[in-house]
Design a protein around this motif. Sequence first.
Motif, PDB file in Angstrom:
ATOM      1  N   ALA A  49      -1.951   9.785   5.117  1.00  0.00           N
ATOM      2  CA  ALA A  49      -3.065   9.862   4.242  1.00  0.00           C
ATOM      3  C   ALA A  49      -2.800   9.532   2.714  1.00  0.00           C
ATOM      4  O   ALA A  49      -3.581   8.702   2.157  1.00  0.00           O
ATOM      5  CB  ALA A  49      -3.876  11.244   4.366  1.00  0.00           C
ATOM      6  N   THR A  50      -1.730   9.907   2.267  1.00  0.00           N
ATOM      7  CA  THR A  50      -1.195   9.640   1.037  1.00  0.00           C
ATOM      8  C   THR A  50      -0.892   8.099   0.691  1.00  0.00           C
ATOM      9  O   THR A  50      -1.259   7.644  -0.057  1.00  0.00           O
ATOM     10  CB  THR A  50      -0.100  10.575   0.456  1.00  0.00           C
ATOM     11  OG1 THR A  50      -0.554  12.087   0.702  1.00  0.00           O
ATOM     12  CG2 THR A  50       0.331  10.320  -0.949  1.00  0.00           C
ATOM     13  N   GLU A  51      -0.237   7.872   1.861  1.00  0.00           N
ATOM     14  CA  GLU A  51      -0.048   6.360   1.972  1.00  0.00           C
ATOM     15  C   GLU A  51      -1.241   5.659   1.597  1.00  0.00           C
ATOM     16  O   GLU A  51      -1.146   4.513   0.893  1.00  0.00           O
ATOM     17  CB  GLU A  51       0.527   5.825   3.106  1.00  0.00           C
ATOM     18  CG  GLU A  51       2.137   6.399   3.526  1.00  0.00           C
ATOM     19  CD  GLU A  51       2.366   6.384   5.008  1.00  0.00           C
ATOM     20  OE1 GLU A  51       1.744   5.668   5.598  1.00  0.00           O
ATOM     21  OE2 GLU A  51       3.132   7.149   5.306  1.00  0.00           O
ATOM     22  N   THR A  52      -2.076   5.727   2.661  1.00  0.00           N
ATOM     23  CA  THR A  52      -3.420   4.907   2.600  1.00  0.00           C
ATOM     24  C   THR A  52      -3.914   5.244   1.056  1.00  0.00           C
ATOM     25  O   THR A  52      -4.409   4.115   0.517  1.00  0.00           O
ATOM     26  CB  THR A  52      -4.293   5.287   3.473  1.00  0.00           C
ATOM     27  OG1 THR A  52      -3.767   5.442   4.848  1.00  0.00           O
ATOM     28  CG2 THR A  52      -5.583   4.794   3.578  1.00  0.00           C
ATOM     29  N   GLN A  53      -4.084   6.217   0.484  1.00  0.00           N
ATOM     30  CA  GLN A  53      -4.759   6.580  -0.766  1.00  0.00           C
ATOM     31  C   GLN A  53      -3.969   5.614  -1.979  1.00  0.00           C
ATOM     32  O   GLN A  53      -4.722   4.840  -2.803  1.00  0.00           O
ATOM     33  CB  GLN A  53      -4.835   7.847  -1.014  1.00  0.00           C
ATOM     34  CG  GLN A  53      -5.764   8.698  -0.439  1.00  0.00           C
ATOM     35  CD  GLN A  53      -5.484  10.092  -0.449  1.00  0.00           C
ATOM     36  OE1 GLN A  53      -4.615  10.651  -1.222  1.00  0.00           O
ATOM     37  NE2 GLN A  53      -6.143  11.053   0.235  1.00  0.00           N
ATOM     38  N   LEU A  54      -2.911   5.645  -1.754  1.00  0.00           N
ATOM     39  CA  LEU A  54      -1.955   4.963  -2.878  1.00  0.00           C
ATOM     40  C   LEU A  54      -2.160   3.324  -2.877  1.00  0.00           C
ATOM     41  O   LEU A  54      -2.228   2.653  -3.615  1.00  0.00           O
ATOM     42  CB  LEU A  54      -0.615   5.503  -3.025  1.00  0.00           C
ATOM     43  CG  LEU A  54      -0.315   6.840  -3.508  1.00  0.00           C
ATOM     44  CD1 LEU A  54       1.110   7.360  -3.463  1.00  0.00           C
ATOM     45  CD2 LEU A  54      -0.884   6.978  -5.068  1.00  0.00           C
ATOM     46  N   LEU A  55      -1.937   2.940  -1.444  1.00  0.00           N
ATOM     47  CA  LEU A  55      -1.859   1.684  -1.200  1.00  0.00           C
ATOM     48  C   LEU A  55      -3.175   1.012  -1.557  1.00  0.00           C
ATOM     49  O   LEU A  55      -3.479  -0.199  -2.113  1.00  0.00           O
ATOM     50  CB  LEU A  55      -1.501   1.360   0.360  1.00  0.00           C
ATOM     51  CG  LEU A  55      -0.070   1.599   0.486  1.00  0.00           C
ATOM     52  CD1 LEU A  55       0.345   1.345   1.792  1.00  0.00           C
ATOM     53  CD2 LEU A  55       0.846   0.789  -0.331  1.00  0.00           C
ATOM     54  N   ARG A  56      -4.443   1.743  -1.287  1.00  0.00           N
ATOM     55  CA  ARG A  56      -5.713   1.227  -1.611  1.00  0.00           C
ATOM     56  C   ARG A  56      -5.709   0.956  -3.046  1.00  0.00           C
ATOM     57  O   ARG A  56      -6.397  -0.198  -3.841  1.00  0.00           O
ATOM     58  CB  ARG A  56      -6.733   2.472  -1.223  1.00  0.00           C
ATOM     59  CG  ARG A  56      -8.241   1.862  -1.563  1.00  0.00           C
ATOM     60  CD  ARG A  56      -9.193   3.131  -1.222  1.00  0.00           C
ATOM     61  NE  ARG A  56      -9.297   3.149   0.338  1.00  0.00           N
ATOM     62  CZ  ARG A  56      -8.949   4.311   0.624  1.00  0.00           C
ATOM     63  NH1 ARG A  56      -8.457   5.324   0.161  1.00  0.00           N
ATOM     64  NH2 ARG A  56      -8.922   4.357   2.179  1.00  0.00           N
ATOM     65  N   VAL A  57      -5.410   2.026  -4.054  1.00  0.00           N
ATOM     66  CA  VAL A  57      -5.664   1.836  -5.494  1.00  0.00           C
ATOM     67  C   VAL A  57      -4.483   0.718  -6.114  1.00  0.00           C
ATOM     68  O   VAL A  57      -4.792  -0.101  -7.040  1.00  0.00           O
ATOM     69  CB  VAL A  57      -5.328   3.141  -6.357  1.00  0.00           C
ATOM     70  CG1 VAL A  57      -6.489   3.881  -6.039  1.00  0.00           C
ATOM     71  CG2 VAL A  57      -4.082   3.713  -5.994  1.00  0.00           C
ATOM     72  N   LEU A  58      -3.177   0.507  -5.452  1.00  0.00           N
ATOM     73  CA  LEU A  58      -2.307  -0.519  -5.682  1.00  0.00           C
ATOM     74  C   LEU A  58      -2.904  -1.706  -5.153  1.00  0.00           C
ATOM     75  O   LEU A  58      -2.563  -2.972  -5.844  1.00  0.00           O
ATOM     76  CB  LEU A  58      -0.971  -0.155  -4.994  1.00  0.00           C
ATOM     77  CG  LEU A  58      -0.237   0.940  -5.494  1.00  0.00           C
ATOM     78  CD1 LEU A  58       1.220   1.013  -4.727  1.00  0.00           C
ATOM     79  CD2 LEU A  58       0.264   0.870  -6.859  1.00  0.00           C
ATOM     80  N   GLY A  59      -3.822  -1.939  -4.400  1.00  0.00           N
ATOM     81  CA  GLY A  59      -4.573  -3.327  -3.967  1.00  0.00           C
ATOM     82  C   GLY A  59      -5.564  -3.708  -4.602  1.00  0.00           C
ATOM     83  O   GLY A  59      -6.259  -4.586  -4.371  1.00  0.00           O
ATOM     84  N   GLY A  60      -5.737  -3.198  -5.668  1.00  0.00           N
ATOM     85  CA  GLY A  60      -6.702  -3.433  -6.653  1.00  0.00           C
ATOM     86  C   GLY A  60      -6.616  -4.525  -7.551  1.00  0.00           C
ATOM     87  O   GLY A  60      -7.262  -4.689  -8.623  1.00  0.00           O
ATOM     88  N   THR A  61      -5.370  -5.190  -7.566  1.00  0.00           N
ATOM     89  CA  THR A  61      -5.276  -6.315  -8.464  1.00  0.00           C
ATOM     90  C   THR A  61      -4.688  -7.622  -7.703  1.00  0.00           C
ATOM     91  O   THR A  61      -4.499  -7.549  -6.338  1.00  0.00           O
ATOM     92  CB  THR A  61      -4.122  -6.038  -9.415  1.00  0.00           C
ATOM     93  OG1 THR A  61      -2.898  -6.144  -8.588  1.00  0.00           O
ATOM     94  CG2 THR A  61      -4.157  -4.401  -9.951  1.00  0.00           C
ATOM     95  N   PRO A  62      -4.639  -8.786  -8.272  1.00  0.00           N
ATOM     96  CA  PRO A  62      -4.326  -9.855  -7.518  1.00  0.00           C
ATOM     97  C   PRO A  62      -3.015  -9.915  -7.395  1.00  0.00           C
ATOM     98  O   PRO A  62      -2.293 -11.049  -6.872  1.00  0.00           O
ATOM     99  CB  PRO A  62      -4.796 -11.204  -8.406  1.00  0.00           C
ATOM    100  CG  PRO A  62      -5.912 -10.642  -9.511  1.00  0.00           C
ATOM    101  CD  PRO A  62      -5.446  -9.200  -9.567  1.00  0.00           C
ATOM    102  N   LEU A  63      -1.861  -9.014  -8.131  1.00  0.00           N
ATOM    103  CA  LEU A  63      -0.722  -9.161  -8.212  1.00  0.00           C
ATOM    104  C   LEU A  63      -0.030  -8.868  -6.863  1.00  0.00           C
ATOM    105  O   LEU A  63      -0.746  -8.048  -5.934  1.00  0.00           O
ATOM    106  CB  LEU A  63       0.153  -8.050  -9.067  1.00  0.00           C
ATOM    107  CG  LEU A  63      -0.458  -8.544 -10.477  1.00  0.00           C
ATOM    108  CD1 LEU A  63       0.229  -7.235 -11.440  1.00  0.00           C
ATOM    109  CD2 LEU A  63      -0.107  -9.767 -10.910  1.00  0.00           C
TER     110      LEU A  63
END
Length: 300
Positions: A49-63
């Motif tokens: 669950a924590t992986e999904t939460q963090l990867l979701r916010v990290l995916g909020g940029t074009p980088l």
Amino acid sequence: MPVNIPRDLPARATLEGEGIFVMSDERARSQDIRPMRIAILNLMPTKEATETQLLRVLGGTPLQVEVSLLHMASHSSRNTPPEHLEAFYATFADVADQYFDGMIVTGAPIERLEFEDVDYWPEMAQILDWSREHVYSTIHICWGAQAALYRHYGVPKYELPQKLSGVFDHRVRRPESPLLRGFDDVLVAPQSRHTDVHAADIEATGAVDVLAIGDDSGVLLAATPDLRQVFITGHPEYDRDTLGREYQRDAEAGMDPALPANYYPEDDPSREPALTWRSHGVLLYANWLNHCVYQRVPFE
């Protein structure tokens, strides 16, 4: 991402004065681009669950972000299948000779223990020390933030009379900080913890600035002036139902928890909570990736 405009455009000075990141053609042409290497030290028992939460916010940029998941070798996880850890995780020993652009250290439900009483504290202390030389910028979350403030600066934690749980407003104190670019005056974020760190203790270090604080929830965000160390006491990455699941878990365990504050409509647990903090969480992590990592870390 930065706005690429001519060096002499009149709007440039105004935008720079407002903290908007602008770039000239010359700098844009000279930039080398590669994936950002981000390590996530996942201390939570519900690792998936924590992986999904963090990867979701990290995916909020074009980088482009290249993620390495880490777990503690000195602690056996009872809630994550060994096959999952074996397939997707490494230990500190596996990466000790590597360098990362950024790292995220999660929280853990062990706040009431003294730091030295945590079974993996020696390994944790080693990783925190290592990160100062091998990671360009590190975000520490909840217990991870308390642990890093204690390890690096001797900041103590204090047990609260009851668990702080809910969704709270936090005043932005340093709007000029690159971490808070694009934020309104109030930052909304969930909190879920039994212990607290005090703004006065943080500021007394002379090395860490308090960036956002709440009247009812205390310090939310702090960082060193160079943004190499970032501390988040709450959980901007939480899903809509995370506080609710924690409340139900504690209730089923006979802990008689209070309802999460400002969470359920009219304090009715049968009603779905409104997701009011997602945009703040995505923007905070996007600012970190862009302004604290991508724009500052050397190409090599």
